[in-house]
Every structure is written in C-alpha cells, then in structure tokens.
Design a protein around this motif. Structure first.
Motif, PDB file in Angstrom:
ATOM      1  N   LYS A   1       0.851  -1.190   0.000  1.00  0.00           N
ATOM      2  CA  LYS A   1       0.000   0.000   0.000  1.00  0.00           C
ATOM      3  C   LYS A   1       0.887   1.241   0.000  1.00  0.00           C
ATOM      4  N   ARG A   2       1.039   1.859  -1.173  1.00  0.00           N
ATOM      5  CA  ARG A   2       1.865   3.056  -1.296  1.00  0.00           C
ATOM      6  C   ARG A   2       1.318   3.936  -2.404  1.00  0.00           C
ATOM      7  N   ALA A   3       1.721   5.187  -2.392  1.00  0.00           N
ATOM      8  CA  ALA A   3       1.284   6.134  -3.417  1.00  0.00           C
ATOM      9  C   ALA A   3       2.490   6.932  -3.888  1.00  0.00           C
ATOM     10  N   MET A   4       2.490   7.305  -5.159  1.00  0.00           N
ATOM     11  CA  MET A   4       3.543   8.137  -5.711  1.00  0.00           C
ATOM     12  C   MET A   4       2.878   9.267  -6.489  1.00  0.00           C
ATOM     13  N   ILE A   5       3.309  10.482  -6.216  1.00  0.00           N
ATOM     14  CA  ILE A   5       2.785  11.651  -6.917  1.00  0.00           C
ATOM     15  C   ILE A   5       3.979  12.348  -7.566  1.00  0.00           C
TER      16      ILE A   5
END
Length: 50
Positions: free
Chosen positions: A39-43
């Motif tokens: 569970k990770r996010a990259m912007i």
C-alpha cells in the motif's frame, strides 16, 4: 476522457483520466490497483502552480 481495464474479479484494475481546461492545459491521472501490492502512493509533477 477516461479509459479502464476491468480485472477478472470485476472491479477496475487500471484507469486513466485525461483532463483539459478552457485554456487548453492538460493533465493525466493514471491509476493501477492490485490487491497484493504494498500500500503506497507516488505523486509526480512538473511546472505546477498551486
């Protein structure tokens, strides 16, 4: 404009969204969802005015 790819179990697996305003500025949003990934996010962005 948007597109999606449905997974074998039913919900969307991938989705892309193209946004455009009256000044012809465009942005793309791409989502990729896999239940077994961490569970990770990259912007990321370039030349953004907030």
């Amino acid at each position: 404009m948007s597109q999606r790819k449905v997974s074998p179990t039913g919900p969307d697996e991938q989705a892309t969204i193209l946004l455009k305003n009256d000044s012809d500025q465009m942005a793309t949003v791409a989502l990729s969802m896999h239940s077994k990934q961490p569970k990770r996010a990259m912007i990321s962005y370039e030349k953004v005015f907030l």
